[in-house]
Motif scaffolding. Structure first.
Motif, PDB file in Angstrom:
ATOM      1  N   LEU A 162      -1.925  -1.590  10.953  1.00  0.00           N
ATOM      2  CA  LEU A 162      -0.603  -1.843  10.373  1.00  0.00           C
ATOM      3  C   LEU A 162      -0.575  -3.178   9.622  1.00  0.00           C
ATOM      4  O   LEU A 162       0.030  -3.283   8.545  1.00  0.00           O
ATOM      5  CB  LEU A 162       0.476  -1.823  11.457  1.00  0.00           C
ATOM      6  CG  LEU A 162       0.785  -0.446  12.042  1.00  0.00           C
ATOM      7  CD1 LEU A 162       1.704  -0.589  13.255  1.00  0.00           C
ATOM      8  CD2 LEU A 162       1.425   0.444  10.992  1.00  0.00           C
ATOM      9  N   LYS A 163      -1.229  -4.202  10.175  1.00  0.00           N
ATOM     10  CA  LYS A 163      -1.300  -5.505   9.490  1.00  0.00           C
ATOM     11  C   LYS A 163      -2.014  -5.366   8.152  1.00  0.00           C
ATOM     12  O   LYS A 163      -1.584  -5.949   7.150  1.00  0.00           O
ATOM     13  CB  LYS A 163      -2.019  -6.531  10.366  1.00  0.00           C
ATOM     14  CG  LYS A 163      -1.197  -7.029  11.525  1.00  0.00           C
ATOM     15  CD  LYS A 163      -1.998  -8.040  12.357  1.00  0.00           C
ATOM     16  CE  LYS A 163      -1.201  -8.555  13.528  1.00  0.00           C
ATOM     17  NZ  LYS A 163      -1.990  -9.492  14.363  1.00  0.00           N
ATOM     18  N   LYS A 164      -3.096  -4.598   8.118  1.00  0.00           N
ATOM     19  CA  LYS A 164      -3.833  -4.369   6.868  1.00  0.00           C
ATOM     20  C   LYS A 164      -2.953  -3.648   5.854  1.00  0.00           C
ATOM     21  O   LYS A 164      -2.938  -3.992   4.662  1.00  0.00           O
ATOM     22  CB  LYS A 164      -5.105  -3.566   7.132  1.00  0.00           C
ATOM     23  CG  LYS A 164      -6.176  -4.351   7.856  1.00  0.00           C
ATOM     24  CD  LYS A 164      -7.372  -3.473   8.185  1.00  0.00           C
ATOM     25  CE  LYS A 164      -8.381  -4.233   9.033  1.00  0.00           C
ATOM     26  NZ  LYS A 164      -9.501  -3.382   9.467  1.00  0.00           N
ATOM     27  N   GLN A 165      -2.209  -2.656   6.318  1.00  0.00           N
ATOM     28  CA  GLN A 165      -1.317  -1.923   5.418  1.00  0.00           C
ATOM     29  C   GLN A 165      -0.221  -2.830   4.872  1.00  0.00           C
ATOM     30  O   GLN A 165       0.131  -2.760   3.694  1.00  0.00           O
ATOM     31  CB  GLN A 165      -0.708  -0.722   6.142  1.00  0.00           C
ATOM     32  CG  GLN A 165      -1.709   0.374   6.437  1.00  0.00           C
ATOM     33  CD  GLN A 165      -1.095   1.523   7.232  1.00  0.00           C
ATOM     34  OE1 GLN A 165       0.100   1.572   7.447  1.00  0.00           O
ATOM     35  NE2 GLN A 165      -1.940   2.449   7.676  1.00  0.00           N
ATOM     36  N   ILE A 166       0.310  -3.698   5.729  1.00  0.00           N
ATOM     37  CA  ILE A 166       1.341  -4.638   5.286  1.00  0.00           C
ATOM     38  C   ILE A 166       0.778  -5.581   4.237  1.00  0.00           C
ATOM     39  O   ILE A 166       1.417  -5.862   3.210  1.00  0.00           O
ATOM     40  CB  ILE A 166       1.919  -5.427   6.492  1.00  0.00           C
ATOM     41  CG1 ILE A 166       2.764  -4.493   7.363  1.00  0.00           C
ATOM     42  CG2 ILE A 166       2.734  -6.629   6.018  1.00  0.00           C
ATOM     43  CD1 ILE A 166       3.178  -5.091   8.697  1.00  0.00           C
ATOM     44  N   THR A 167      -0.439  -6.081   4.463  1.00  0.00           N
ATOM     45  CA  THR A 167      -1.087  -6.978   3.504  1.00  0.00           C
ATOM     46  C   THR A 167      -1.278  -6.266   2.168  1.00  0.00           C
ATOM     47  O   THR A 167      -1.002  -6.844   1.102  1.00  0.00           O
ATOM     48  CB  THR A 167      -2.444  -7.458   4.057  1.00  0.00           C
ATOM     49  OG1 THR A 167      -2.225  -8.110   5.302  1.00  0.00           O
ATOM     50  CG2 THR A 167      -3.123  -8.402   3.091  1.00  0.00           C
ATOM     51  N   LEU A 168      -1.733  -5.021   2.212  1.00  0.00           N
ATOM     52  CA  LEU A 168      -1.916  -4.257   0.979  1.00  0.00           C
ATOM     53  C   LEU A 168      -0.588  -4.028   0.251  1.00  0.00           C
ATOM     54  O   LEU A 168      -0.503  -4.133  -0.978  1.00  0.00           O
ATOM     55  CB  LEU A 168      -2.591  -2.911   1.273  1.00  0.00           C
ATOM     56  CG  LEU A 168      -4.048  -2.959   1.688  1.00  0.00           C
ATOM     57  CD1 LEU A 168      -4.526  -1.576   2.132  1.00  0.00           C
ATOM     58  CD2 LEU A 168      -4.906  -3.476   0.546  1.00  0.00           C
ATOM     59  N   LEU A 169       0.451  -3.736   1.012  1.00  0.00           N
ATOM     60  CA  LEU A 169       1.771  -3.538   0.394  1.00  0.00           C
ATOM     61  C   LEU A 169       2.284  -4.833  -0.229  1.00  0.00           C
ATOM     62  O   LEU A 169       2.872  -4.812  -1.323  1.00  0.00           O
ATOM     63  CB  LEU A 169       2.766  -3.023   1.433  1.00  0.00           C
ATOM     64  CG  LEU A 169       2.592  -1.572   1.874  1.00  0.00           C
ATOM     65  CD1 LEU A 169       3.496  -1.265   3.062  1.00  0.00           C
ATOM     66  CD2 LEU A 169       2.883  -0.627   0.730  1.00  0.00           C
ATOM     67  N   LYS A 170       2.072  -5.954   0.427  1.00  0.00           N
ATOM     68  CA  LYS A 170       2.494  -7.248  -0.129  1.00  0.00           C
ATOM     69  C   LYS A 170       1.754  -7.538  -1.432  1.00  0.00           C
ATOM     70  O   LYS A 170       2.348  -7.992  -2.411  1.00  0.00           O
ATOM     71  CB  LYS A 170       2.240  -8.378   0.873  1.00  0.00           C
ATOM     72  CG  LYS A 170       3.238  -8.433   2.002  1.00  0.00           C
ATOM     73  CD  LYS A 170       2.925  -9.607   2.945  1.00  0.00           C
ATOM     74  CE  LYS A 170       3.931  -9.678   4.073  1.00  0.00           C
ATOM     75  NZ  LYS A 170       3.620 -10.774   5.018  1.00  0.00           N
ATOM     76  N   LYS A 171       0.444  -7.265  -1.436  1.00  0.00           N
ATOM     77  CA  LYS A 171      -0.349  -7.479  -2.649  1.00  0.00           C
ATOM     78  C   LYS A 171       0.160  -6.610  -3.786  1.00  0.00           C
ATOM     79  O   LYS A 171       0.272  -7.033  -4.936  1.00  0.00           O
ATOM     80  CB  LYS A 171      -1.825  -7.186  -2.392  1.00  0.00           C
ATOM     81  CG  LYS A 171      -2.525  -8.261  -1.600  1.00  0.00           C
ATOM     82  CD  LYS A 171      -3.988  -7.902  -1.409  1.00  0.00           C
ATOM     83  CE  LYS A 171      -4.691  -8.943  -0.566  1.00  0.00           C
ATOM     84  NZ  LYS A 171      -6.105  -8.611  -0.316  1.00  0.00           N
ATOM     85  N   GLU A 172       0.470  -5.360  -3.445  1.00  0.00           N
ATOM     86  CA  GLU A 172       0.977  -4.434  -4.458  1.00  0.00           C
ATOM     87  C   GLU A 172       2.327  -4.901  -4.999  1.00  0.00           C
ATOM     88  O   GLU A 172       2.584  -4.855  -6.195  1.00  0.00           O
ATOM     89  CB  GLU A 172       1.084  -3.026  -3.892  1.00  0.00           C
ATOM     90  CG  GLU A 172       1.422  -1.970  -4.926  1.00  0.00           C
ATOM     91  CD  GLU A 172       1.424  -0.567  -4.351  1.00  0.00           C
ATOM     92  OE1 GLU A 172       2.240   0.247  -4.835  1.00  0.00           O
ATOM     93  OE2 GLU A 172       0.622  -0.287  -3.452  1.00  0.00           O
ATOM     94  N   LEU A 173       3.211  -5.364  -4.125  1.00  0.00           N
ATOM     95  CA  LEU A 173       4.522  -5.882  -4.549  1.00  0.00           C
ATOM     96  C   LEU A 173       4.365  -7.133  -5.412  1.00  0.00           C
ATOM     97  O   LEU A 173       5.050  -7.284  -6.437  1.00  0.00           O
ATOM     98  CB  LEU A 173       5.390  -6.206  -3.324  1.00  0.00           C
ATOM     99  CG  LEU A 173       6.047  -5.025  -2.622  1.00  0.00           C
ATOM    100  CD1 LEU A 173       6.729  -5.484  -1.339  1.00  0.00           C
ATOM    101  CD2 LEU A 173       7.039  -4.327  -3.519  1.00  0.00           C
ATOM    102  N   ASN A 174       3.465  -8.019  -5.027  1.00  0.00           N
ATOM    103  CA  ASN A 174       3.235  -9.241  -5.805  1.00  0.00           C
ATOM    104  C   ASN A 174       2.654  -8.934  -7.179  1.00  0.00           C
ATOM    105  O   ASN A 174       2.969  -9.614  -8.145  1.00  0.00           O
ATOM    106  CB  ASN A 174       2.329 -10.206  -5.046  1.00  0.00           C
ATOM    107  CG  ASN A 174       3.036 -10.851  -3.864  1.00  0.00           C
ATOM    108  OD1 ASN A 174       4.256 -10.974  -3.865  1.00  0.00           O
ATOM    109  ND2 ASN A 174       2.267 -11.254  -2.881  1.00  0.00           N
ATOM    110  N   SER A 175       1.818  -7.919  -7.263  1.00  0.00           N
ATOM    111  CA  SER A 175       1.215  -7.565  -8.541  1.00  0.00           C
ATOM    112  C   SER A 175       2.227  -6.926  -9.499  1.00  0.00           C
ATOM    113  O   SER A 175       2.061  -6.965 -10.683  1.00  0.00           O
ATOM    114  CB  SER A 175       0.028  -6.636  -8.340  1.00  0.00           C
ATOM    115  OG  SER A 175       0.465  -5.373  -7.879  1.00  0.00           O
TER     116      SER A 175
END
Length: 107
Positions: free
Chosen positions: A92-105
């Protein structure tokens, strides 16, 4: 029709094969406790004090052994479940990190 009769015979045979599991362990708590009290009182007859002590200690030892084994099984099962929970949290932490990266991009 004959299959149903065979199923019922098998159910009856199973209950006869393992009466501890089918009868004794399925009792409600109060009846289970009452039964143990009755067994204890029945075993008191015709035993000397030394025999009562020996038999009582033997039964307690058997119970303690069973409780120790059950506690270890429960502990191992709990550890396994905890490991799975930790893995799920990491995912779940990895998924959250990926979602944050996607939102920032997208900003």
């Amino acid at each position: 029709m004959s299959e149903n009769l065979n199923d019922e015979k098998n159910k009856k045979n199973k209950s006869c094969v393992n009466p501890i599991e089918s009868c004794l362990l399925s009792l409600p708590p109060k009846q289970f406790t009452l039964l143990s009290t009755i067994f204890g009182l029945i075993l008191l007859d015709d035993l000397s004090i030394n025999q009562k002590n020996a038999l009582g200690n033997f039964i307690v030892s058997v119970g303690q052994t069973m409780l120790t084994a059950a506690a270890q099984e429960q502990s191992l099962q709990s550890d396994s479940e905890n490991d799975q929970i930790c893995e799920d949290i990491d995912d779940l932490k990895k998924q959250i990190t990926l979602l944050k990266k996607e939102l920032n991009s997208r900003k």
